[in-house]
Design a protein around this motif. Structure first.
Motif, PDB file in Angstrom:
ATOM      1  N   UNK A  95       0.836  -1.197   0.000  1.00 22.11           N
ATOM      2  CA  UNK A  95       0.000   0.000   0.000  1.00 22.11           C
ATOM      3  C   UNK A  95       0.876   1.254   0.000  1.00 22.11           C
ATOM      4  N   UNK A  96       1.326   1.637  -1.171  1.00 23.88           N
ATOM      5  CA  UNK A  96       2.180   2.812  -1.295  1.00 23.88           C
ATOM      6  C   UNK A  96       1.850   3.557  -2.576  1.00 23.88           C
ATOM      7  N   UNK A  97       2.263   4.811  -2.632  1.00 21.73           N
ATOM      8  CA  UNK A  97       2.035   5.611  -3.833  1.00 21.73           C
ATOM      9  C   UNK A  97       2.828   5.070  -5.019  1.00 21.73           C
ATOM     10  N   UNK A  98       4.020   4.577  -4.756  1.00 16.61           N
ATOM     11  CA  UNK A  98       4.833   4.011  -5.833  1.00 16.61           C
ATOM     12  C   UNK A  98       4.129   2.821  -6.472  1.00 16.61           C
ATOM     13  N   UNK A 129     -12.687   4.213  -1.616  1.00 19.06           N
ATOM     14  CA  UNK A 129     -12.188   2.841  -1.605  1.00 19.06           C
ATOM     15  C   UNK A 129     -13.246   1.861  -1.136  1.00 19.06           C
ATOM     16  N   UNK A 130     -14.025   2.268  -0.146  1.00 25.16           N
ATOM     17  CA  UNK A 130     -15.122   1.420   0.321  1.00 25.16           C
ATOM     18  C   UNK A 130     -16.197   1.285  -0.754  1.00 25.16           C
ATOM     19  N   UNK A 175      -1.082   6.300  11.248  1.00 29.31           N
ATOM     20  CA  UNK A 175       0.118   6.754  10.550  1.00 29.31           C
ATOM     21  C   UNK A 175       0.142   6.315   9.091  1.00 29.31           C
ATOM     22  N   UNK A 176      -0.198   5.049   8.839  1.00 30.22           N
ATOM     23  CA  UNK A 176      -0.119   4.519   7.478  1.00 30.22           C
ATOM     24  C   UNK A 176      -1.065   5.258   6.534  1.00 30.22           C
ATOM     25  N   UNK A 177      -2.284   5.480   6.996  1.00 29.90           N
ATOM     26  CA  UNK A 177      -3.269   6.196   6.172  1.00 29.90           C
ATOM     27  C   UNK A 177      -2.804   7.625   5.924  1.00 29.90           C
ATOM     28  N   UNK A 178      -2.343   8.289   6.977  1.00 31.70           N
ATOM     29  CA  UNK A 178      -1.916   9.683   6.856  1.00 31.70           C
ATOM     30  C   UNK A 178      -0.771   9.833   5.856  1.00 31.70           C
ATOM     31  N   UNK A 179       0.232   8.976   5.962  1.00 32.18           N
ATOM     32  CA  UNK A 179       1.392   9.061   5.062  1.00 32.18           C
ATOM     33  C   UNK A 179       0.963   8.841   3.615  1.00 32.18           C
ATOM     34  N   UNK A 180       0.110   7.837   3.400  1.00 31.34           N
ATOM     35  CA  UNK A 180      -0.364   7.548   2.042  1.00 31.34           C
ATOM     36  C   UNK A 180      -1.073   8.756   1.447  1.00 31.34           C
ATOM     37  N   UNK A 189      -6.205   1.330  -1.515  1.00 28.79           N
ATOM     38  CA  UNK A 189      -5.217   1.234  -0.434  1.00 28.79           C
ATOM     39  C   UNK A 189      -5.709   1.973   0.813  1.00 28.79           C
ATOM     40  N   UNK A 190      -6.317   3.138   0.597  1.00 29.58           N
ATOM     41  CA  UNK A 190      -6.799   3.939   1.726  1.00 29.58           C
ATOM     42  C   UNK A 190      -7.872   3.189   2.507  1.00 29.58           C
ATOM     43  N   UNK A 191      -8.783   2.539   1.788  1.00 29.27           N
ATOM     44  CA  UNK A 191      -9.839   1.772   2.458  1.00 29.27           C
ATOM     45  C   UNK A 191      -9.239   0.635   3.275  1.00 29.27           C
ATOM     46  N   UNK A 192      -8.205   0.002   2.741  1.00 27.69           N
ATOM     47  CA  UNK A 192      -7.551  -1.087   3.470  1.00 27.69           C
ATOM     48  C   UNK A 192      -6.832  -0.574   4.721  1.00 27.69           C
ATOM     49  N   UNK A 193      -6.286   0.638   4.625  1.00 22.54           N
ATOM     50  CA  UNK A 193      -5.526   1.195   5.747  1.00 22.54           C
ATOM     51  C   UNK A 193      -6.415   1.870   6.789  1.00 22.54           C
ATOM     52  N   UNK A 194      -7.681   2.083   6.443  1.00 23.87           N
ATOM     53  CA  UNK A 194      -8.629   2.644   7.417  1.00 23.87           C
ATOM     54  C   UNK A 194      -9.028   1.522   8.368  1.00 23.87           C
TER      55      UNK A 194
END
Length: 253
Positions: A4-7, A166-167, A196-201, A246-251
């Motif tokens: 789950x990254x922008x790259x 994402x949902x 943190x993961x959601x915010x960074x993404x 990715x955002x939905x998964x990280x929420x």
């Protein structure tokens, strides 16, 4: 499952695009036609709605493909096997439900924005030129404060929008997509996004969008480069869809 990254999201979008140039250029052409038809007086609004729904349907199709693969390169194979009709119409109902929900939310915010501006500006005195300089400065300060507040509120909801989308991508019908669009007002969903993961993404995604947006605006000033801008905009829309997934998964719950 993809990282789950922008790259990864960028690689996924590019893999899908290069996996079937004919498919994606056909989709771009159809979206351009719908956009141009939107300029027709009166009925043009219907084509604008159609453009929004179809473009969202493409994102949902791609987003669901992203959720299934373990390697971005696999999306090239999915693209190669995809027909233009499937890309544009498979998730039209889901896209229509989401569009209606977000359209109603847009109308709500527009209404509240209009009320806020009307309360901070004396339109009658402004039109009649009856304001003193001090009153004008006060009015501008008040309007600026309201504008800043609305900007902060918009940024607040912008942070949660990718997760909500994402949902929506995960849904299978009009009603469910419509209901999930209002998750953007859900405190319980907000809580899930504060990690943190959601915010960074989302933070990195926002910076990339700003940078690409500036480049596209500069390029759009040249008619010669306009086709390139349209292609970039399409690839960015695919990239956005991957970010939504990715955002939905990280929420996290």
């Amino acid at each position: 499952m993809l990282e789950h990254s922008n790259k990864t999201a960028i690689n996924a979008a590019w893999s899908f695009f290069k996996g079937n140039y004919a498919l994606n250029f056909a989709a771009i052409a159809i979206l351009i036609v719908l956009n141009l038809l939107g300029m027709i007086p009166v009925i043009g609004m219907l084509f604008i709605f159609a453009y929004s729904i179809v473009s969202l349907a493409v994102q949902i199709y791609f987003g669901r493909a992203v959720a299934k693969v373990n390697d971005p390169q696999d999306l090239a194979d999915i693209a190669a096997q995809t027909k233009i009709g499937d890309l544009l119409t498979t998730y039209l109902q889901t896209a229509a439900g989401a569009f209606l929900g977000f359209f109603l939310i847009f109308l709500l915010f527009s209404f509240l924005f209009g009320i806020a501006i009307s309360m901070s500006i004396d339109v009658e005195q402004l039109q009649n030129g009856m304001m003193s300089q001090a009153q004008m400065i006060t009015m501008m300060s008040s309007g600026g404060a309201v504008g800043l507040l609305l900007l902060v509120i918009a940024a607040f909801f912008f942070y949660f929008a990718p997760g909500v989308l994402g949902e929506i991508i995960k849904t299978d019908d009009f009603t469910e997509a419509f209901k999930k669009s209002f998750w953007i007002f859900s405190p319980s969903f907000w809580k899930r996004c504060f990690n943190k993961e959601y915010f960074v993404l989302i933070f990195i995604w926002s910076l990339i969008l700003i940078g690409v947006g500036i480049v596209m605006v500069l390029m759009a000033s040249s008619i010669i480069l306009l086709p390139v801008v349209l292609v970039i905009a399409y690839i960015v829309s695919l990239y956005n869809a991957a970010i939504y997934v990715f955002a939905a998964d990280l929420a996290k719950e």
